[in-house]
Design a protein around this motif. Structure first.
Motif, mmCIF file in Angstrom:
data_model
loop_
_atom_site.group_PDB
_atom_site.id
_atom_site.type_symbol
_atom_site.label_atom_id
_atom_site.label_comp_id
_atom_site.label_asym_id
_atom_site.label_seq_id
_atom_site.Cartn_x
_atom_site.Cartn_y
_atom_site.Cartn_z
ATOM 1 N N GLU A 80 -6.349 -14.965 -0.367
ATOM 2 C CA GLU A 80 -5.290 -14.117 -0.908
ATOM 3 C C GLU A 80 -4.111 -14.173 0.073
ATOM 4 O O GLU A 80 -4.167 -13.593 1.148
ATOM 5 N N MET A 81 -3.054 -14.869 -0.311
ATOM 6 C CA MET A 81 -1.879 -15.018 0.535
ATOM 7 C C MET A 81 -1.067 -13.721 0.550
ATOM 8 O O MET A 81 -0.858 -13.103 -0.501
ATOM 9 N N GLU A 82 -0.588 -13.301 1.751
ATOM 10 C CA GLU A 82 0.085 -12.007 1.860
ATOM 11 C C GLU A 82 1.261 -12.031 2.849
ATOM 12 O O GLU A 82 1.292 -12.815 3.792
ATOM 13 N N PHE A 83 2.212 -11.137 2.593
ATOM 14 C CA PHE A 83 3.323 -10.827 3.490
ATOM 15 C C PHE A 83 2.872 -9.681 4.385
ATOM 16 O O PHE A 83 2.489 -8.617 3.897
ATOM 17 N N VAL A 84 2.900 -9.899 5.700
ATOM 18 C CA VAL A 84 2.373 -8.921 6.653
ATOM 19 C C VAL A 84 3.522 -8.227 7.368
ATOM 20 O O VAL A 84 4.458 -8.876 7.849
ATOM 21 N N VAL A 85 3.428 -6.914 7.453
ATOM 22 C CA VAL A 85 4.421 -6.090 8.148
ATOM 23 C C VAL A 85 3.806 -5.603 9.454
ATOM 24 O O VAL A 85 2.706 -5.032 9.456
ATOM 25 N N ALA A 86 4.503 -5.815 10.568
ATOM 26 C CA ALA A 86 4.051 -5.367 11.886
ATOM 27 C C ALA A 86 4.856 -4.137 12.292
ATOM 28 O O ALA A 86 6.085 -4.198 12.385
ATOM 29 N N ILE A 87 4.164 -3.032 12.515
ATOM 30 C CA ILE A 87 4.819 -1.776 12.882
ATOM 31 C C ILE A 87 5.090 -1.758 14.392
ATOM 32 O O ILE A 87 4.206 -2.050 15.196
ATOM 33 N N GLY A 88 6.332 -1.385 14.742
ATOM 34 C CA GLY A 88 6.718 -1.394 16.150
ATOM 35 C C GLY A 88 7.208 -0.068 16.686
ATOM 36 O O GLY A 88 7.572 0.041 17.856
ATOM 37 N N ALA A 89 7.212 0.979 15.853
ATOM 38 C CA ALA A 89 7.650 2.313 16.279
ATOM 39 C C ALA A 89 6.852 3.347 15.499
ATOM 40 O O ALA A 89 6.419 3.090 14.369
ATOM 41 N N PRO A 90 6.626 4.535 16.071
ATOM 42 C CA PRO A 90 5.858 5.561 15.360
ATOM 43 C C PRO A 90 6.520 5.945 14.041
ATOM 44 O O PRO A 90 7.748 5.985 13.930
ATOM 45 N N ARG A 93 5.319 10.566 8.010
ATOM 46 C CA ARG A 93 6.042 11.249 6.941
ATOM 47 C C ARG A 93 7.516 10.833 6.916
ATOM 48 O O ARG A 93 8.415 11.668 6.812
ATOM 49 N N VAL A 94 7.741 9.525 6.999
ATOM 50 C CA VAL A 94 9.110 9.022 6.970
ATOM 51 C C VAL A 94 9.530 8.780 5.526
ATOM 52 O O VAL A 94 8.703 8.519 4.653
ATOM 53 N N SER A 95 10.819 8.864 5.276
ATOM 54 C CA SER A 95 11.350 8.557 3.954
ATOM 55 C C SER A 95 11.443 7.050 3.776
ATOM 56 O O SER A 95 11.440 6.282 4.748
ATOM 57 N N SER A 96 11.561 6.622 2.530
ATOM 58 C CA SER A 96 11.758 5.196 2.266
ATOM 59 C C SER A 96 13.035 4.692 2.919
ATOM 60 O O SER A 96 13.087 3.559 3.411
ATOM 61 N N ASP A 97 14.067 5.519 2.954
ATOM 62 C CA ASP A 97 15.349 5.105 3.542
ATOM 63 C C ASP A 97 15.227 4.832 5.031
ATOM 64 O O ASP A 97 15.942 3.981 5.568
ATOM 65 N N ALA A 98 14.304 5.534 5.708
ATOM 66 C CA ALA A 98 14.160 5.376 7.158
ATOM 67 C C ALA A 98 12.990 4.488 7.542
ATOM 68 O O ALA A 98 12.807 4.182 8.727
ATOM 69 N N ALA A 99 12.209 4.053 6.577
ATOM 70 C CA ALA A 99 10.937 3.390 6.872
ATOM 71 C C ALA A 99 11.094 2.093 7.655
ATOM 72 O O ALA A 99 10.292 1.788 8.543
ATOM 73 N N LEU A 100 12.102 1.300 7.339
ATOM 74 C CA LEU A 100 12.248 -0.007 7.996
ATOM 75 C C LEU A 100 12.585 0.117 9.479
ATOM 76 O O LEU A 100 12.454 -0.862 10.226
ATOM 77 N N GLN A 101 12.990 1.305 9.916
ATOM 78 C CA GLN A 101 13.239 1.500 11.341
ATOM 79 C C GLN A 101 11.962 1.385 12.161
ATOM 80 O O GLN A 101 12.020 1.173 13.376
ATOM 81 N N ALA A 102 10.816 1.539 11.502
ATOM 82 C CA ALA A 102 9.528 1.437 12.196
ATOM 83 C C ALA A 102 9.010 0.009 12.283
ATOM 84 O O ALA A 102 8.003 -0.240 12.945
ATOM 85 N N VAL A 103 9.682 -0.943 11.628
ATOM 86 C CA VAL A 103 9.175 -2.313 11.544
ATOM 87 C C VAL A 103 9.590 -3.129 12.760
ATOM 88 O O VAL A 103 10.771 -3.158 13.134
ATOM 89 N N PHE A 104 8.615 -3.797 13.370
ATOM 90 C CA PHE A 104 8.916 -4.759 14.438
ATOM 91 C C PHE A 104 9.202 -6.138 13.861
ATOM 92 O O PHE A 104 10.133 -6.832 14.279
ATOM 93 N N GLY A 105 8.382 -6.564 12.901
ATOM 94 C CA GLY A 105 8.571 -7.906 12.367
ATOM 95 C C GLY A 105 7.636 -8.182 11.208
ATOM 96 O O GLY A 105 6.950 -7.288 10.695
ATOM 97 N N TYR A 106 7.599 -9.469 10.811
ATOM 98 C CA TYR A 106 6.858 -9.897 9.625
ATOM 99 C C TYR A 106 6.123 -11.206 9.918
ATOM 100 O O TYR A 106 6.531 -11.983 10.788
ATOM 101 N N ALA A 107 5.071 -11.451 9.143
ATOM 102 C CA ALA A 107 4.283 -12.676 9.340
ATOM 103 C C ALA A 107 3.619 -13.099 8.038
ATOM 104 O O ALA A 107 3.433 -12.292 7.125
#
Length: 232
Positions: A80-90, A93-107
């Motif tokens: 099953e091929m997948e897009f992986v999200v790596a979290i880099g910040a705590p 209960r974040v909103s969708s608008d602020a959620a990407l601020q927690a992302v470090f990167g993708y794989a």
């Protein structure tokens, strides 16, 4: 002073593309049925009320480029091929608008599944753990920092099985977007640096066998390669 009875292995780490640092992995969350066509091919409907999840141990991780034995206890192991999200910040209960601020990167990632064991568990309304959480079942390529990848949109996600195209979609085809997933998941967990989220697979999943060669690609990310050997 008390001492542990034995040494525990360190958490696995994933290389970061273009950098000397590695990304230590804390937990792995996986999103189920996040592409409508895949849900349909498995005889399911997408739950449009909320995403749902299962988990894998961090020690299920497997680096790209490896040759692994066919998983034990199954006669029907699927890719099953997948897009992986790596979290880099705590994130809690974040909103969708602020959620990407927690992302470090993708794989690029592959979720290997013991489909026969998963199906048997579903039939008995039991947990999927034996079907999903096992050694070498969470394949991952080096992580690309989010700043290098850019916005998530029409990037193609593909999997080649023995050089034949098996899966193909775009990241825009996900039922639940990455910000929506992070926001929803952060309502149940304190997401922390080191957490990975496998965001679901497109249609076209299928079985591997000894000798199978898998190549996963997502536009803008490092490719993933895996070879399946004979069982141990």
């Amino acid at each position: 002073m008390t001492q542990p009875l034995f040494d525990m292995p360190a958490n696995p780490c994933v290389p970061v593309s273009g950098r000397d640092e590695t990304f230590p992995v804390r937990r792995i969350f996986c999103v189920g049925r996040n592409y409508a066509a895949h849900a349909a091919e498995m005889g399911n409907e997408v739950d449009r009320e909320a995403p749902f999840y299962f988990t894998k141990s961090a020690h299920a991780l497997c680096d790209t480029g490896r040759t692994i034995p066919y998983p034990p206890g199954t006669q029907e192991c699927h890719y099953e091929m997948e897009f992986v999200v790596a979290i880099g910040a705590p994130a809690f209960r974040v909103s969708s608008d602020a959620a990407l601020q927690a992302v470090f990167g993708y794989a690029c990632g592959i979720d290997l599944t013991r489909r026969d064991l998963q199906g048997a568990a579903k039939d008995k309304r039991r947990p999927w753990d034996l079907g999903k959480d096992f050694e070498n079942s969470a394949i991952i390529a080096p992580i690309t920092p989010a700043s290098k990848f850019g916005d998530i949109g029409d990037q193609a996600i593909r999997l080649l099985h023995d050089d034949a195209l098996a899966q193909q979609a775009t990241l825009r085809d996900m039922v639940w977007s990455v910000p929506e997933i992070i926001s929803h998941l952060s309502g149940f967990y304190h997401l922390q640096p080191g957490d990975l989220i496998y965001t679901g697979t497109p249609a076209g999943v299928g079985p591997v066998k000894p000798g199978s060669r898998l190549q996963g690609t997502i536009d803008g990310l490092t490719d993933l390669h895996l070879t399946i050997a004979a069982p141990e």
